[in-house]
Design a protein around this motif. Structure first.
Motif, mmCIF file in Angstrom:
data_model
loop_
_atom_site.group_PDB
_atom_site.id
_atom_site.type_symbol
_atom_site.label_atom_id
_atom_site.label_comp_id
_atom_site.label_asym_id
_atom_site.label_seq_id
_atom_site.Cartn_x
_atom_site.Cartn_y
_atom_site.Cartn_z
ATOM 1 N N TYR A 180 53.845 46.415 23.381
ATOM 2 C CA TYR A 180 55.128 46.243 22.693
ATOM 3 C C TYR A 180 54.925 46.164 21.181
ATOM 4 O O TYR A 180 55.625 46.815 20.410
ATOM 5 N N ILE A 181 53.961 45.347 20.761
ATOM 6 C CA ILE A 181 53.715 45.176 19.333
ATOM 7 C C ILE A 181 53.243 46.493 18.720
ATOM 8 O O ILE A 181 53.654 46.870 17.615
ATOM 9 N N ALA A 182 52.392 47.220 19.445
ATOM 10 C CA ALA A 182 51.908 48.503 18.942
ATOM 11 C C ALA A 182 53.039 49.498 18.774
ATOM 12 O O ALA A 182 52.985 50.389 17.919
ATOM 13 N N ASP A 183 54.086 49.334 19.582
ATOM 14 C CA ASP A 183 55.232 50.239 19.529
ATOM 15 C C ASP A 183 56.264 49.803 18.489
ATOM 16 O O ASP A 183 57.350 50.358 18.410
ATOM 17 N N GLY A 184 55.927 48.762 17.700
ATOM 18 C CA GLY A 184 56.821 48.325 16.646
ATOM 19 C C GLY A 184 57.898 47.363 17.092
ATOM 20 O O GLY A 184 58.844 47.087 16.352
ATOM 21 N N ARG A 185 57.782 46.816 18.294
ATOM 22 C CA ARG A 185 58.782 45.875 18.795
ATOM 23 C C ARG A 185 58.385 44.441 18.455
ATOM 24 O O ARG A 185 57.260 44.172 18.045
ATOM 25 N N THR A 186 59.297 43.523 18.665
ATOM 26 C CA THR A 186 59.081 42.130 18.294
ATOM 27 C C THR A 186 58.875 41.258 19.531
ATOM 28 O O THR A 186 59.122 41.689 20.671
ATOM 29 N N LEU A 187 58.440 40.023 19.293
ATOM 30 C CA LEU A 187 58.314 39.076 20.404
ATOM 31 C C LEU A 187 59.665 38.833 21.056
ATOM 32 O O LEU A 187 59.757 38.677 22.284
ATOM 33 N N GLU A 188 60.728 38.779 20.254
ATOM 34 C CA GLU A 188 62.065 38.557 20.809
ATOM 35 C C GLU A 188 62.463 39.693 21.739
ATOM 36 O O GLU A 188 63.047 39.470 22.808
ATOM 37 N N PHE A 219 45.712 37.567 20.275
ATOM 38 C CA PHE A 219 45.080 37.321 18.975
ATOM 39 C C PHE A 219 43.637 36.867 19.164
ATOM 40 O O PHE A 219 42.724 37.324 18.461
ATOM 41 N N ALA A 220 43.421 35.948 20.089
ATOM 42 C CA ALA A 220 42.080 35.394 20.290
ATOM 43 C C ALA A 220 41.087 36.472 20.719
ATOM 44 O O ALA A 220 39.922 36.464 20.308
ATOM 45 N N LYS A 221 41.545 37.425 21.537
ATOM 46 C CA LYS A 221 40.635 38.437 22.071
ATOM 47 C C LYS A 221 40.449 39.626 21.137
ATOM 48 O O LYS A 221 39.449 40.345 21.250
ATOM 49 N N THR A 222 41.400 39.858 20.251
ATOM 50 C CA THR A 222 41.283 40.996 19.342
ATOM 51 C C THR A 222 40.787 40.587 17.961
ATOM 52 O O THR A 222 40.472 41.451 17.136
ATOM 53 N N GLY A 223 40.724 39.281 17.695
ATOM 54 C CA GLY A 223 40.210 38.814 16.429
ATOM 55 C C GLY A 223 41.179 38.901 15.277
ATOM 56 O O GLY A 223 40.757 38.847 14.109
ATOM 57 N N VAL A 224 42.478 39.033 15.548
ATOM 58 C CA VAL A 224 43.482 39.068 14.489
ATOM 59 C C VAL A 224 44.321 37.801 14.563
ATOM 60 O O VAL A 224 44.271 37.070 15.548
ATOM 61 N N GLY A 225 45.109 37.558 13.522
ATOM 62 C CA GLY A 225 45.885 36.323 13.487
ATOM 63 C C GLY A 225 47.371 36.520 13.302
ATOM 64 O O GLY A 225 48.123 35.552 13.334
ATOM 65 N N ARG A 226 47.809 37.776 13.112
ATOM 66 C CA ARG A 226 49.231 38.038 12.901
ATOM 67 C C ARG A 226 49.635 39.305 13.631
ATOM 68 O O ARG A 226 48.804 40.172 13.909
ATOM 69 N N GLN A 227 50.933 39.408 13.924
ATOM 70 C CA GLN A 227 51.422 40.584 14.637
ATOM 71 C C GLN A 227 51.210 41.856 13.832
ATOM 72 O O GLN A 227 50.888 42.908 14.391
ATOM 73 N N ALA A 228 51.391 41.782 12.513
ATOM 74 C CA ALA A 228 51.201 42.971 11.680
ATOM 75 C C ALA A 228 49.753 43.448 11.745
ATOM 76 O O ALA A 228 49.488 44.669 11.798
ATOM 77 N N GLU A 229 48.799 42.500 11.766
ATOM 78 C CA GLU A 229 47.388 42.868 11.860
ATOM 79 C C GLU A 229 47.087 43.491 13.220
ATOM 80 O O GLU A 229 46.306 44.446 13.317
ATOM 81 N N LEU A 230 47.714 42.964 14.279
ATOM 82 C CA LEU A 230 47.517 43.523 15.610
ATOM 83 C C LEU A 230 48.052 44.952 15.671
ATOM 84 O O LEU A 230 47.387 45.856 16.202
ATOM 85 N N ALA A 231 49.250 45.158 15.130
ATOM 86 C CA ALA A 231 49.827 46.507 15.134
ATOM 87 C C ALA A 231 48.934 47.475 14.375
ATOM 88 O O ALA A 231 48.700 48.614 14.824
ATOM 89 N N ALA A 232 48.399 47.035 13.225
ATOM 90 C CA ALA A 232 47.524 47.898 12.440
ATOM 91 C C ALA A 232 46.248 48.233 13.211
ATOM 92 O O ALA A 232 45.789 49.381 13.212
ATOM 93 N N LEU A 233 45.678 47.238 13.885
ATOM 94 C CA LEU A 233 44.471 47.462 14.673
ATOM 95 C C LEU A 233 44.717 48.485 15.773
ATOM 96 O O LEU A 233 43.925 49.416 15.978
ATOM 97 N N LEU A 234 45.828 48.328 16.488
ATOM 98 C CA LEU A 234 46.121 49.233 17.595
ATOM 99 C C LEU A 234 46.469 50.627 17.096
ATOM 100 O O LEU A 234 46.213 51.613 17.791
ATOM 101 N N HIS A 235 47.049 50.729 15.919
ATOM 102 C CA HIS A 235 47.348 52.050 15.368
ATOM 103 C C HIS A 235 46.072 52.788 14.975
ATOM 104 O O HIS A 235 46.023 54.014 14.983
ATOM 105 N N GLU A 236 45.015 52.021 14.639
ATOM 106 C CA GLU A 236 43.729 52.640 14.337
ATOM 107 C C GLU A 236 43.040 53.148 15.591
ATOM 108 O O GLU A 236 42.127 53.966 15.522
#
Length: 386
Positions: free
Chosen positions: A324-332, A353-370
């Motif tokens: 969901y986050i990778a697709d640009g959607r929100t927690l809500e 977050f704990a398993k991917t090593g990121v701390g924010r949704q924006a960082e997670l989205a960026a990681l998955l886009h890479e």
């Protein structure tokens, strides 16, 4: 101890912690059940219901749920609690027993019941893991986890079996301190706060109540018009089906309909309201004939979820929220679409977050886009090797 056993024990401890938190804060049951699903369920097993039920008279009340929004819960209580085959046959199980649904109701027989044909079939849910947890007078507490017949359930069943005594103790603590009771005075406030479209209609399709989200939907949709306090559905077939259901014609007690506007489709589950519970529906003033619950349905690719699981060692539920986050959607949006509380969504994203090593949704989205989700194999340098 091998790594697999260490992970299972850590997952079990995490769920137990959430269960006892729910003993003190009843709203946390949704998080505890989400945690159970996230750690131990096969893919596509993302629903859990913890319900007190009584057979005579047939009634019930939810302690908590995951994957079931507030007023879908109300619809279940009004129509199926204490009436559907899993409830009836599960009532006879010894306390502490955990079974596969096929062990208490032959599947061919279950699939003839309207709980399946008019409700669960919409999601292809035909089996369940069922646990008998407690008894109090004529009431029994059960855990029901329905799903499609896919995946090995042995790990889930073993986990539920070990969790039974903890859930029993936690629910008894809640009952004793009086925090597990559902209060009718909060019904309308709960309806208005629901992220789903909620409508109550009279026997002639008159609009009795619409929560804020439903009001916004009615203002913009072209598939439904409000004329002199009545709802008129543009699709004649949909209108006919709902009118028959509202007037009690035929044996069916639920209908699933789709209202399409340009590029968006809204899915509604319409449930006939029995006269004995009509007074309990907020805003209905005793005249409710139909309860409509719905919203947009936006699924994520099973293949993408499986790849995210492999790359980052996520649970199925964690992989789904990551998609969901990778697709640009929100927690809500995740919480709305999956029928879970925002706290349950936050619980899942913390695990991601704990398993991917990121701390924010924006960082997670960026990681998955890479890491393009179309790639067929895991990306080794994104996975921490222990």
């Amino acid at each position: 101890m091998v790594m697999g056993e260490q992970k299972l024990l850590a997952a079990f401890d995490a769920v137990v912690s959430d269960v006892y938190e729910a003993a003190l804060v009843p709203s946390h049951w949704d998080v505890a059940l989400t945690s159970l699903i996230s750690h131990f369920s096969p893919p596509r097993w993302d629903v859990a219901m913890l319900v007190w039920e009584r057979l005579h008279p047939a009634t019930g009340r939810f302690i908590g749920a995951a994957g079931v929004n507030e007023f879908a819960r109300a619809g279940y209580i009004a129509m199926f609690a204490g009436r559907q085959p899993w409830s009836v046959n599960g009532h006879a199980l010894p306390v502490g027993k955990v079974v596969h649904s096929d062990e208490i109701v032959p599947r061919e027989l279950f699939k003839q019941h309207d709980f399946y044909t008019n409700f669960l079939a919409n999601w292809e849910d035909e089996v369940a893991i069922i646990a008998s947890l407690d008894r109090h007078g004529q009431d029994h507490l059960g855990l029901c986890m329905p799903a499609p017949d896919v995946g090995d359930t042995s790990i889930l069943r073993h986990a539920v079996t070990r969790l039974v005594p903890h859930i029993q103790r936690a629910s008894r603590i809640s009952r004793r301190i009086g925090e597990a009771d559902l209060r009718a005075a909060n019904a309308e406030a709960g309806l208005d706060a629901s992220p789903s479209i909620i409508l109550t209609l009279g026997p002639d399709m008159e609009l009795l109540h619409a929560n804020p989200r439903a009001q916004k939907w009615l203002e913009r949709t072209q598939g439904v018009r409000q004329i002199q306090h009545r709802l008129h559905f543009a699709d004649r077939q949909v209108r006919s089906r709902l009118e028959k259901l509202a007037k009690g014609h035929g044996a069916k007690r639920t209908e699933t309909v789709a209202i399409t506007d340009e590029s968006r489709t809204t899915f509604l589950v319409a449930m006939r309201v029995e006269p004995n519970v009509a007074n309990d529906l907020a805003g209905a003033n005793g005249g409710a004939a139909l309860l409509l619950v719905g919203g947009g349905r936006r699924d994520v690719s099973v293949e993408i979820v499986e790849r995210l699981r492999d790359w980052f060692d996520l649970t199925p539920s964690e992989a789904k929220i990551a998609a969901y986050i990778a697709d640009g959607r929100t927690l809500e949006e995740y919480a709305n679409d999956r029928g879970v509380s925002i706290n349950a969504a936050r619980f899942l994203i913390k695990g991601v977050f704990a398993k991917t090593g990121v701390g924010r949704q924006a960082e997670l989205a960026a990681l998955l886009h890479e890491a393009p989700l179309e790639w067929q194999s895991p990306i080794d340098n994104f996975v921490t090797t222990v």
